[in-house]
Design a protein around this motif. Structure first.
Motif, mmCIF file in Angstrom:
data_model
loop_
_atom_site.group_PDB
_atom_site.id
_atom_site.type_symbol
_atom_site.label_atom_id
_atom_site.label_comp_id
_atom_site.label_asym_id
_atom_site.label_seq_id
_atom_site.Cartn_x
_atom_site.Cartn_y
_atom_site.Cartn_z
ATOM 1 N N ARG A 68 0.835 -1.206 0.000
ATOM 2 C CA ARG A 68 0.000 0.000 0.000
ATOM 3 C C ARG A 68 0.872 1.259 0.000
ATOM 4 O O ARG A 68 0.581 2.235 -0.702
ATOM 5 C CB ARG A 68 -0.939 -0.013 1.214
ATOM 6 C CG ARG A 68 -1.938 1.157 1.222
ATOM 7 C CD ARG A 68 -2.845 1.128 2.437
ATOM 8 N NE ARG A 68 -3.769 0.007 2.379
ATOM 9 C CZ ARG A 68 -3.710 -1.068 3.167
ATOM 10 N NH1 ARG A 68 -2.735 -1.168 4.070
ATOM 11 N NH2 ARG A 68 -4.585 -2.038 3.059
ATOM 12 N N GLU A 69 1.940 1.239 0.786
ATOM 13 C CA GLU A 69 2.852 2.388 0.835
ATOM 14 C C GLU A 69 3.564 2.588 -0.506
ATOM 15 O O GLU A 69 3.770 3.726 -0.953
ATOM 16 C CB GLU A 69 3.875 2.191 1.955
ATOM 17 C CG GLU A 69 3.279 2.254 3.354
ATOM 18 C CD GLU A 69 4.316 2.041 4.438
ATOM 19 O OE1 GLU A 69 5.512 1.915 4.085
ATOM 20 O OE2 GLU A 69 3.948 2.001 5.626
ATOM 21 N N ILE A 70 3.930 1.485 -1.143
ATOM 22 C CA ILE A 70 4.613 1.561 -2.447
ATOM 23 C C ILE A 70 3.695 2.205 -3.490
ATOM 24 O O ILE A 70 4.095 3.114 -4.223
ATOM 25 C CB ILE A 70 5.038 0.153 -2.911
ATOM 26 C CG1 ILE A 70 6.129 -0.399 -1.986
ATOM 27 C CG2 ILE A 70 5.536 0.185 -4.360
ATOM 28 C CD1 ILE A 70 6.448 -1.862 -2.221
ATOM 29 N N ILE A 71 2.449 1.741 -3.546
ATOM 30 C CA ILE A 71 1.492 2.273 -4.528
ATOM 31 C C ILE A 71 1.152 3.719 -4.204
ATOM 32 O O ILE A 71 1.003 4.556 -5.097
ATOM 33 C CB ILE A 71 0.216 1.415 -4.558
ATOM 34 C CG1 ILE A 71 0.556 -0.060 -4.778
ATOM 35 C CG2 ILE A 71 -0.739 1.917 -5.636
ATOM 36 C CD1 ILE A 71 1.350 -0.330 -6.020
ATOM 37 N N GLY A 77 -3.201 8.414 -6.286
ATOM 38 C CA GLY A 77 -4.317 8.513 -5.347
ATOM 39 C C GLY A 77 -4.181 7.457 -4.279
ATOM 40 O O GLY A 77 -3.508 6.434 -4.461
ATOM 41 N N SER A 78 -4.803 7.692 -3.139
ATOM 42 C CA SER A 78 -4.716 6.740 -2.029
ATOM 43 C C SER A 78 -5.255 5.380 -2.476
ATOM 44 O O SER A 78 -6.410 5.264 -2.883
ATOM 45 C CB SER A 78 -5.530 7.260 -0.836
ATOM 46 O OG SER A 78 -5.408 6.392 0.263
ATOM 47 N N PRO A 79 -4.440 4.320 -2.418
ATOM 48 C CA PRO A 79 -4.853 3.024 -2.965
ATOM 49 C C PRO A 79 -5.660 2.192 -1.975
ATOM 50 O O PRO A 79 -5.529 2.315 -0.766
ATOM 51 C CB PRO A 79 -3.515 2.348 -3.252
ATOM 52 C CG PRO A 79 -2.611 2.878 -2.182
ATOM 53 C CD PRO A 79 -3.051 4.300 -1.942
ATOM 54 N N GLU A 80 -6.485 1.347 -2.533
ATOM 55 C CA GLU A 80 -7.177 0.326 -1.749
ATOM 56 C C GLU A 80 -6.554 -1.004 -2.129
ATOM 57 O O GLU A 80 -6.601 -1.413 -3.294
ATOM 58 C CB GLU A 80 -8.675 0.329 -2.071
ATOM 59 C CG GLU A 80 -9.455 -0.732 -1.319
ATOM 60 C CD GLU A 80 -10.912 -0.779 -1.757
ATOM 61 O OE1 GLU A 80 -11.288 -1.739 -2.470
ATOM 62 O OE2 GLU A 80 -11.655 0.139 -1.420
ATOM 63 N N VAL A 81 -5.941 -1.677 -1.163
ATOM 64 C CA VAL A 81 -5.229 -2.926 -1.432
ATOM 65 C C VAL A 81 -5.822 -4.031 -0.567
ATOM 66 O O VAL A 81 -5.917 -3.891 0.648
ATOM 67 C CB VAL A 81 -3.714 -2.781 -1.119
ATOM 68 C CG1 VAL A 81 -2.983 -4.074 -1.470
ATOM 69 C CG2 VAL A 81 -3.111 -1.610 -1.875
ATOM 70 N N LYS A 82 -6.217 -5.103 -1.198
ATOM 71 C CA LYS A 82 -6.785 -6.221 -0.435
ATOM 72 C C LYS A 82 -6.622 -7.525 -1.207
ATOM 73 O O LYS A 82 -6.469 -7.526 -2.434
ATOM 74 C CB LYS A 82 -8.269 -5.974 -0.138
ATOM 75 C CG LYS A 82 -9.142 -5.858 -1.373
ATOM 76 C CD LYS A 82 -10.579 -5.558 -0.979
ATOM 77 C CE LYS A 82 -11.471 -5.406 -2.219
ATOM 78 N NZ LYS A 82 -12.869 -5.083 -1.847
#
Length: 305
Positions: A68-71, A77-82
């Motif tokens: 998430r920090e890498i993206i 834009g603030s990423p959504e990672v799941k």
């Protein structure tokens, strides 16, 4: 029930004017922040973006925070990672607000992941744009859910107590929603569906606290107001429920604070909304809803059932 405070006689309503001033400043700050930032910082849920799914050869569940920090550093834009799919597939869904034709966004993400995870090969399984039509529908439904909850609360309070109690309760809830939203706009944090869920939870918590006080008001009103004004009665009822309120607030704050600091990035905004909403919800019961009921009673006296 455990009592932290016994036989307290704090004149909460004596501070109502100061409370209104403080609330007024906070509400104006909220609207000022919204204007300053040019509106709300809406998440992908509401404005759409680009959705990508990557399949890794090795497990990545423990690396979600780092990914998430890498993206996030890519400026998409603030990423959504799941994770998605079964555990064995090692599939990761990454959604960002950046929209582009072709594979520009996916290529940026792929390059960043290859650089940081050369030891864990992956393939791009899917890339698609989240359209604004779906996002607009979500925003409309989220707003409708909040508005309908307020209407339902007024009706419920009118039946359980009287209409003035419903108006007083909802005035406090509107106050809570505005100020909790204000904290997010000041931080320019994203407004997501998780935030909406937190707002609805805060509404329920704040309403419960208000009902406890109003129920005690109704109970004591039946006993008569001999030697007491309506304002004195409400002050007395707030003091009678003070220990319960403090214990409940501390319990909730302990849990949401732990989630805020140790729950990870994915739950931080949700925890923040709950943290602020819990404090403001308790404050509004004492300094917004109760004073509104007092002012209503002065204008149109509320009779006991």
């Amino acid at each position: 029930m455990i009592e932290i405070f016994k036989n307290t006689n704090i004149n909460f309503l004596g501070f109502r004017k100061k409370g209104f001033v403080i609330s007024g400043i906070l509400i104006l700050t909220t609207f000022g922040s919204i204007i300053y930032h040019g509106g709300f910082n809406l998440a992908v849920d509401f404005v759409g973006g680009t959705l990508t799914i990557f399949r890794f050869e090795k497990p990545v569940q423990r690396d979600i925070g780092q990914i998430r920090e890498i993206i996030n550093s890519l400026g998409l834009g603030s990423p959504e990672v799941k994770t998605v799919g079964t555990f064995e597939k090692n599939e990761l869904q990454i959604t960002v607000k950046k929209k582009s034709e072709g594979s520009f966004v996916a290529d940026q993400i792929k390059a960043a992941l290859k650089k940081q995870y050369p030891q864990n090969p992956f393939t791009l399984e899917k890339e698609e744009r989240v359209g604004p039509k779906v996002s607009a529908e979500l925003a409309q439904k989220a707003l409708m859910a909040i508005l309908l909850s307020w209407i339902a609360i007024v009706i419920y309070m009118a039946f359980r107590f009287k209409l003035p109690h419903g108006i007083a309760a909802v005035s406090g809830l509107i106050h809570d929603v505005i100020i909790t939203t204000g904290v997010f706009t000041i931080r320019n944090a994203e407004i997501s569906l998780s935030f909406v869920a937190a707002i609805l939870t805060v509404i329920g918590y704040s309403l419960n606290d208000t009902i406890v006080v109003f129920d005690r008001v109704r109970e004591n009103t039946h006993k008569g107001l001999i030697g007491k004004s309506f304002e004195d009665l409400i002050n007395s009822n707030i003091n009678q429920t003070l220990s319960r309120t403090i214990i409940t607030v501390l319990t909730v704050l302990f849990v949401v604070t732990m989630y805020f600091f140790f729950g990870g990035e994915s739950t931080r905004d949700l925890s923040l909304a709950m943290l602020v909403g819990t404090i403001i919800g308790t404050y509004s019961t004492y300094f917004i809803s109760s004073p509104v009921l007092v002012y209503w009673n002065k204008k149109w006296p509320i009779k006991a059932h």
